[in-house]
Design a protein around this motif. Sequence first.
Motif, PDB file in Angstrom:
ATOM      1  N   MET A 213       0.840  -1.189   0.000  1.00 14.03           N
ATOM      2  CA  MET A 213       0.000   0.000   0.000  1.00 14.03           C
ATOM      3  C   MET A 213       0.879   1.244   0.000  1.00 14.03           C
ATOM      4  O   MET A 213       1.878   1.310   0.680  1.00 14.03           O
ATOM      5  CB  MET A 213      -0.892  -0.007   1.243  1.00 14.03           C
ATOM      6  N   LYS A 214       0.481   2.220  -0.763  1.00 15.02           N
ATOM      7  CA  LYS A 214       1.257   3.448  -0.883  1.00 15.02           C
ATOM      8  C   LYS A 214       0.684   4.513   0.034  1.00 15.02           C
ATOM      9  O   LYS A 214      -0.515   4.719   0.084  1.00 15.02           O
ATOM     10  CB  LYS A 214       1.236   3.926  -2.329  1.00 15.02           C
ATOM     11  N   ARG A 215       1.569   5.183   0.753  1.00 10.70           N
ATOM     12  CA  ARG A 215       1.142   6.239   1.665  1.00 10.70           C
ATOM     13  C   ARG A 215       1.088   7.563   0.921  1.00 10.70           C
ATOM     14  O   ARG A 215       1.939   7.866   0.118  1.00 10.70           O
ATOM     15  CB  ARG A 215       2.111   6.343   2.829  1.00 10.70           C
ATOM     16  N   TYR A 216       0.083   8.347   1.228  1.00 11.45           N
ATOM     17  CA  TYR A 216      -0.075   9.686   0.678  1.00 11.45           C
ATOM     18  C   TYR A 216      -0.040   9.684  -0.848  1.00 11.45           C
ATOM     19  O   TYR A 216       0.319  10.667  -1.459  1.00 11.45           O
ATOM     20  CB  TYR A 216       0.996  10.635   1.224  1.00 11.45           C
TER      21      TYR A 216
ATOM     22  N   ILE B 266      10.077   6.074   2.644  1.00  9.14           N
ATOM     23  CA  ILE B 266      10.305   4.804   1.935  1.00  9.14           C
ATOM     24  C   ILE B 266      10.272   3.644   2.929  1.00  9.14           C
ATOM     25  O   ILE B 266       9.625   2.629   2.688  1.00  9.14           O
ATOM     26  CB  ILE B 266      11.644   4.844   1.171  1.00  9.14           C
ATOM     27  N   GLN B 267      10.967   3.807   4.054  1.00  7.54           N
ATOM     28  CA  GLN B 267      10.985   2.750   5.068  1.00  7.54           C
ATOM     29  C   GLN B 267       9.591   2.495   5.628  1.00  7.54           C
ATOM     30  O   GLN B 267       9.204   1.342   5.846  1.00  7.54           O
ATOM     31  CB  GLN B 267      11.948   3.113   6.188  1.00  7.54           C
ATOM     32  N   ALA B 268       8.819   3.554   5.847  1.00  2.00           N
ATOM     33  CA  ALA B 268       7.455   3.394   6.356  1.00  2.00           C
ATOM     34  C   ALA B 268       6.591   2.648   5.342  1.00  2.00           C
ATOM     35  O   ALA B 268       5.791   1.788   5.715  1.00  2.00           O
ATOM     36  CB  ALA B 268       6.845   4.756   6.676  1.00  2.00           C
ATOM     37  N   ASN B 269       6.758   2.977   4.059  1.00  2.00           N
ATOM     38  CA  ASN B 269       5.999   2.272   3.020  1.00  2.00           C
ATOM     39  C   ASN B 269       6.350   0.791   2.999  1.00  2.00           C
ATOM     40  O   ASN B 269       5.469  -0.067   2.860  1.00  2.00           O
ATOM     41  CB  ASN B 269       6.274   2.884   1.645  1.00  2.00           C
ATOM     42  N   ILE B 270       7.624   0.486   3.116  1.00  2.00           N
ATOM     43  CA  ILE B 270       8.057  -0.909   3.099  1.00  2.00           C
ATOM     44  C   ILE B 270       7.488  -1.660   4.304  1.00  2.00           C
ATOM     45  O   ILE B 270       6.965  -2.765   4.167  1.00  2.00           O
ATOM     46  CB  ILE B 270       9.599  -1.009   3.050  1.00  2.00           C
ATOM     47  N   ARG B 271       7.581  -1.025   5.495  1.00  2.00           N
ATOM     48  CA  ARG B 271       7.020  -1.665   6.696  1.00  2.00           C
ATOM     49  C   ARG B 271       5.524  -1.910   6.546  1.00  2.00           C
ATOM     50  O   ARG B 271       5.015  -2.967   6.905  1.00  2.00           O
ATOM     51  CB  ARG B 271       7.282  -0.807   7.931  1.00  2.00           C
ATOM     52  N   GLU B 272       4.821  -0.933   5.988  1.00  2.00           N
ATOM     53  CA  GLU B 272       3.382  -1.067   5.798  1.00  2.00           C
ATOM     54  C   GLU B 272       3.064  -2.199   4.827  1.00  2.00           C
ATOM     55  O   GLU B 272       2.144  -2.985   5.054  1.00  2.00           O
ATOM     56  CB  GLU B 272       2.797   0.250   5.294  1.00  2.00           C
ATOM     57  N   GLU B 273       3.838  -2.293   3.741  1.00  2.00           N
ATOM     58  CA  GLU B 273       3.622  -3.371   2.771  1.00  2.00           C
ATOM     59  C   GLU B 273       3.891  -4.732   3.399  1.00  2.00           C
ATOM     60  O   GLU B 273       3.152  -5.694   3.158  1.00  2.00           O
ATOM     61  CB  GLU B 273       4.502  -3.175   1.548  1.00  2.00           C
ATOM     62  N   ILE B 274       4.942  -4.815   4.208  1.00  2.00           N
ATOM     63  CA  ILE B 274       5.251  -6.079   4.883  1.00  2.00           C
ATOM     64  C   ILE B 274       4.111  -6.459   5.813  1.00  2.00           C
ATOM     65  O   ILE B 274       3.663  -7.613   5.832  1.00  2.00           O
ATOM     66  CB  ILE B 274       6.586  -5.983   5.645  1.00  2.00           C
ATOM     67  N   ASN B 275       3.612  -5.495   6.565  1.00  2.15           N
ATOM     68  CA  ASN B 275       2.506  -5.765   7.490  1.00  2.15           C
ATOM     69  C   ASN B 275       1.246  -6.182   6.748  1.00  2.15           C
ATOM     70  O   ASN B 275       0.514  -7.065   7.189  1.00  2.15           O
ATOM     71  CB  ASN B 275       2.226  -4.546   8.368  1.00  2.15           C
ATOM     72  N   LEU B 276       0.967  -5.568   5.623  1.00  5.88           N
ATOM     73  CA  LEU B 276      -0.216  -5.908   4.853  1.00  5.88           C
ATOM     74  C   LEU B 276      -0.098  -7.265   4.205  1.00  5.88           C
ATOM     75  O   LEU B 276      -1.091  -7.955   3.991  1.00  5.88           O
ATOM     76  CB  LEU B 276      -0.484  -4.842   3.778  1.00  5.88           C
TER      77      LEU B 276
ATOM     78  N   SER C   2       3.636 -10.660   6.513  1.00  7.19           N
ATOM     79  CA  SER C   2       4.977 -11.116   6.828  1.00  7.19           C
ATOM     80  C   SER C   2       5.368 -10.657   8.224  1.00  7.19           C
ATOM     81  O   SER C   2       4.814  -9.715   8.757  1.00  7.19           O
ATOM     82  CB  SER C   2       5.978 -10.553   5.809  1.00  7.19           C
ATOM     83  N   VAL C   3       6.358 -11.319   8.773  1.00  4.36           N
ATOM     84  CA  VAL C   3       6.851 -10.949  10.082  1.00  4.36           C
ATOM     85  C   VAL C   3       8.001  -9.994   9.909  1.00  4.36           C
ATOM     86  O   VAL C   3       8.896 -10.197   9.083  1.00  4.36           O
ATOM     87  CB  VAL C   3       7.334 -12.208  10.836  1.00  4.36           C
ATOM     88  N   GLU C   4       8.018  -8.899  10.715  1.00  4.61           N
ATOM     89  CA  GLU C   4       9.131  -7.944  10.651  1.00  4.61           C
ATOM     90  C   GLU C   4      10.321  -8.503  11.372  1.00  4.61           C
ATOM     91  O   GLU C   4      10.246  -9.165  12.345  1.00  4.61           O
ATOM     92  CB  GLU C   4       8.763  -6.620  11.310  1.00  4.61           C
TER      93      GLU C   4
END
Length: 77
Positions: A1-4, A62-72, A75-77
């Motif tokens: 998912m893309k933020r903003y 960028i890091q927040a987007n990646i974390r959000e995509e992983i969570n969606l 996957s486990v962080e």
Amino acid sequence: MKRYGTGHSDLIKGWEAASAAIDTAKVKLQEFKKAGDSEGVAKQNQLIKALRTEMSAYTREIQANIREEINLDGSVE
């Protein structure tokens, strides 16, 4: 998912543009130093600091987007 509404590629392009601008500012900074132009040196240092702040903001997004995509993706962080 893309933020903003901003995708990774737009963020990376912004980061790259800021990085290139820093490189240019560093060259100008050296020119001002050689010329003994303290006002020019101060302005370039301010510009470099602002661009580094901008790069940090791109990196965080960028890091927040990646974390959000992983969570969606579940996957486990």
